[in-house]
Write a protein that holds these residues in place. Structure first.
Motif, short mmCIF file in Angstrom:
data_model
loop_
_atom_site.label_atom_id
_atom_site.label_comp_id
_atom_site.label_asym_id
_atom_site.label_seq_id
_atom_site.Cartn_x
_atom_site.Cartn_y
_atom_site.Cartn_z
N LEU A 175 61.40 -48.87 29.26
CA LEU A 175 61.95 -50.38 29.19
C LEU A 175 62.48 -50.92 30.45
CD1 LEU A 175 62.90 -50.44 25.47
CD2 LEU A 175 61.15 -51.68 26.21
N PHE A 176 63.53 -50.07 30.68
CA PHE A 176 64.45 -50.98 31.70
C PHE A 176 64.22 -50.19 33.25
CE2 PHE A 176 66.44 -50.90 27.57
CZ PHE A 176 66.32 -52.19 27.22
N GLY A 177 63.35 -49.38 33.53
CA GLY A 177 63.04 -48.89 34.85
C GLY A 177 64.08 -48.05 35.36
N MET A 178 65.12 -47.46 34.54
CA MET A 178 66.27 -46.76 35.00
C MET A 178 66.07 -45.17 35.16
SD MET A 178 69.40 -46.24 35.91
CE MET A 178 69.94 -48.06 35.56
N ASP A 179 66.33 -44.62 36.24
CA ASP A 179 66.01 -43.29 36.52
C ASP A 179 66.99 -42.30 35.27
OD1 ASP A 179 67.27 -40.48 38.01
OD2 ASP A 179 65.22 -41.05 38.79
N TYR A 180 66.38 -41.14 35.10
CA TYR A 180 67.04 -40.55 34.22
C TYR A 180 68.48 -39.97 34.38
CZ TYR A 180 62.66 -40.11 31.70
OH TYR A 180 61.60 -40.51 30.90
N ASP A 181 68.73 -39.94 35.52
CA ASP A 181 70.16 -39.64 35.89
C ASP A 181 71.18 -40.59 35.73
OD1 ASP A 181 69.34 -37.23 36.96
OD2 ASP A 181 69.22 -37.70 39.05
N GLY A 182 70.33 -41.78 35.63
CA GLY A 182 71.38 -43.32 35.14
C GLY A 182 71.21 -43.57 33.77
N ILE A 183 70.97 -42.66 32.88
CA ILE A 183 70.90 -42.65 31.57
C ILE A 183 71.86 -41.69 30.99
CG2 ILE A 183 69.51 -43.22 29.50
CD1 ILE A 183 67.23 -43.88 31.30
N GLU A 184 72.87 -42.08 30.07
CA GLU A 184 73.83 -41.14 29.56
C GLU A 184 73.94 -41.29 28.07
OE1 GLU A 184 77.65 -41.22 31.32
OE2 GLU A 184 76.69 -40.55 33.30
N ILE A 185 74.37 -40.35 27.30
CA ILE A 185 74.53 -40.43 25.79
C ILE A 185 75.85 -40.13 25.47
CG2 ILE A 185 74.01 -39.49 23.62
CD1 ILE A 185 71.31 -38.63 24.79
N VAL A 186 76.64 -40.88 24.73
CA VAL A 186 77.93 -40.75 24.21
C VAL A 186 78.00 -40.81 22.66
CG1 VAL A 186 78.73 -43.09 24.50
CG2 VAL A 186 80.27 -41.52 24.60
N ILE A 187 78.68 -40.05 22.21
CA ILE A 187 78.88 -40.02 20.59
C ILE A 187 79.88 -40.94 20.24
CG2 ILE A 187 79.42 -38.76 18.68
CD1 ILE A 187 76.92 -37.63 19.88
N HIS A 188 79.50 -41.78 19.37
CA HIS A 188 80.41 -42.94 18.94
C HIS A 188 80.24 -43.16 17.45
CE1 HIS A 188 82.21 -46.72 18.12
NE2 HIS A 188 81.11 -47.41 18.06
N PRO A 189 80.90 -42.38 16.53
CA PRO A 189 80.98 -42.00 15.32
C PRO A 189 80.86 -43.41 14.40
CG PRO A 189 82.53 -40.60 16.12
CD PRO A 189 82.21 -41.50 17.04
N GLN A 190 81.56 -44.45 14.77
CA GLN A 190 81.57 -45.61 14.04
C GLN A 190 80.31 -46.51 13.98
OE1 GLN A 190 84.12 -45.12 16.34
NE2 GLN A 190 85.36 -44.09 14.93
N SER A 191 79.58 -46.28 15.21
CA SER A 191 78.30 -47.07 15.15
C SER A 191 78.62 -48.68 15.32
CB SER A 191 77.33 -46.72 13.99
OG SER A 191 76.77 -45.45 14.04
N ILE A 192 79.59 -48.97 15.90
CA ILE A 192 79.97 -50.39 15.89
C ILE A 192 79.38 -50.95 17.38
CG2 ILE A 192 81.73 -52.10 16.29
CD1 ILE A 192 81.20 -51.16 13.39
N ILE A 193 79.57 -50.16 18.30
CA ILE A 193 78.98 -50.42 19.83
C ILE A 193 77.44 -49.63 19.70
CG2 ILE A 193 79.24 -50.07 22.36
CD1 ILE A 193 82.20 -50.12 21.73
N HIS A 194 76.80 -50.55 19.78
CA HIS A 194 75.23 -49.91 19.78
C HIS A 194 74.62 -49.61 21.00
CE1 HIS A 194 75.69 -51.18 15.70
NE2 HIS A 194 75.59 -52.56 15.95
N SER A 195 75.19 -50.07 22.22
CA SER A 195 75.01 -49.23 23.38
C SER A 195 75.70 -50.31 24.71
CB SER A 195 73.47 -49.07 23.77
OG SER A 195 72.84 -48.21 23.31
N LEU A 196 75.95 -49.67 25.62
CA LEU A 196 76.22 -50.32 27.01
C LEU A 196 75.72 -50.29 28.15
CD1 LEU A 196 78.43 -48.06 25.16
CD2 LEU A 196 80.21 -49.73 26.18
N ILE A 197 75.94 -51.13 28.92
CA ILE A 197 75.53 -50.95 30.53
C ILE A 197 76.60 -51.05 31.23
CG2 ILE A 197 73.11 -51.91 30.04
CD1 ILE A 197 74.26 -54.67 31.35
N GLU A 198 76.68 -50.41 32.40
CA GLU A 198 77.62 -50.26 33.43
C GLU A 198 76.88 -51.00 34.68
OE1 GLU A 198 80.00 -47.42 36.62
OE2 GLU A 198 79.24 -46.31 34.85
#
Length: 341
Positions: A175-198
């Motif tokens: 979708l966004f053309g990002m290399d796999y090294d630039g995509i990270e997963i973080v556990i966020h138990p509350q599911s309030i933040i649905h994703s982020l970009i740096e």
């Protein structure tokens, strides 16, 4: 209107006999494809679970319709074919699931080259607080108890294995053309933040909201407009603390399998996806154990190395999907035979 099982078509016709005008009724896979391409609708929401959504989505694209994509497998399995078709037919492909919609929303106004990293948040699923050594004895009922979201059975199991995040990594790549090294997963138990970009300057943007799938679907259909709703607004005080932690790769091996398949590219993500679908189906039918899911997926992906296609056609992808499902069934039968012996 399409119905999956043709045997139920007479009953449906009888049930809607009083409707005027009568809808056109079709059935089976070809019927779903026909509905996807039918008429003068400007946009089509594709939300069929699994690789079954690939052919209808392609049909809609070829008919010149914009796509609100809630079926991640369309890009995971068919990305090498789907993206060129999107460009050829000049249609929009907008994410309608919460994580990728969050990324898409955060990217609005970001200049070309401004994106540095994508951070996909994960609830952690049903077993986020369960010690890894107890996973061997978990049941289907245990795995279906998602702490935050109400979803279908298959995606809820994917959340328990965290394969859903691995698949979302591959989807984000396309979708966004990002290399796999630039995509990270973080556990966020509350599911309030649905994703982020740096961004390149280390600024981090996030999209927040209650766990509600209506918002990403609305934005995919109304983009670039923002439509007023009377839904419950996010109250940060009510939400309370927002916490984060790194995913446990020993507990969630499916994530690493997905990264590896994504980096291999070609037909490998299609094999990963199909193997996962089949393994999850076996688990839901209580024919395998929970920890057998990643084992079967890894076995089938390893076997596919000899037949991997780096620049696949649609036929290659469909054949890889069919082959992987059969291989999972064969591998599970072999394992059961060994166990019985």
């Amino acid at each position: 209107m399409a119905i999956g099982n043709a045997a139920n078509l007479p009953a449906l016709k009888e049930a809607i006999a009083d409707l005027d005008p009568q809808p056109i009724l079709v059935s089976g896979e070809s019927g779903v494809v026909e509905v996807a391409r039918y008429g003068d609708a400007e946009a089509v929401v594709t939300g069929i679970v699994g690789c079954a959504g690939l052919l209808p989505t392609i049909a809609a694209i070829e008919a010149g319709k914009d796509i609100a994509l809630a079926n991640k497998e369309t890009l995971i399995a068919g990305g090498p074919v789907v993206l060129p078709l999107v460009e050829k037919h000049g249609v929009k492909l907008l994410p309608a699931d919460s994580e990728h919609s969050a990324i898409f929303q955060c990217l609005q106004g970001v200049p070309a080259g401004g994106l540095r990293k994508i951070l996909l948040t994960a609830s952690g699923g049903a077993f986020r607080d369960l010690p890894v050594e107890k996973l061997a004895s978990v049941t289907v009922a245990d795995a279906l108890k998602h702490p935050n979201w109400t979803m279908g059975r298959k995606i809820t199991i994917d959340s328990a294995t965290l394969m859903n995040k691995g698949l979302e990594v591959i989807e984000a790549h396309y979708l966004f053309g990002m290399d796999y090294d630039g995509i990270e997963i973080v556990i966020h138990p509350q599911s309030i933040i649905h994703s982020l970009i740096e961004l390149q300057d280390t600024s981090v943007l996030a999209q927040l909201g209650w766990a509600d799938m209506r918002l990403p679907l609305l934005y995919a259909l109304s983009y670039p407009e923002r439509i007023y709703t009377d839904w419950e607004r996010l109250d940060l005080v009510k939400a309370g603390s927002l916490t984060f932690r790194a995913p446990d790769h020993d507990k969630y091996p499916c994530m690493q399998l997905a990264y590896a398949a994504g980096r291999s590219g070609g037909t490998m993500p299609a094999v990963l996806n199909a193997a996962n679908e089949q393994a999850v189906a076996l688990f839901l039918d209580e024919k395998i154990r929970f920890l057998d899911i990643p084992r079967l997926i890894e076995t089938v992906c390893d076997r596919h190395q000899a037949n991997h296609r780096s620049t696949p056609t649609l036929d290659d992808i469909l054949e890889a999907d069919r082959w992987a499902r059969q291989e999972v069934l064969a591998a599970s039968e072999s394992a059961r035979s060994i166990s019985v012996a």
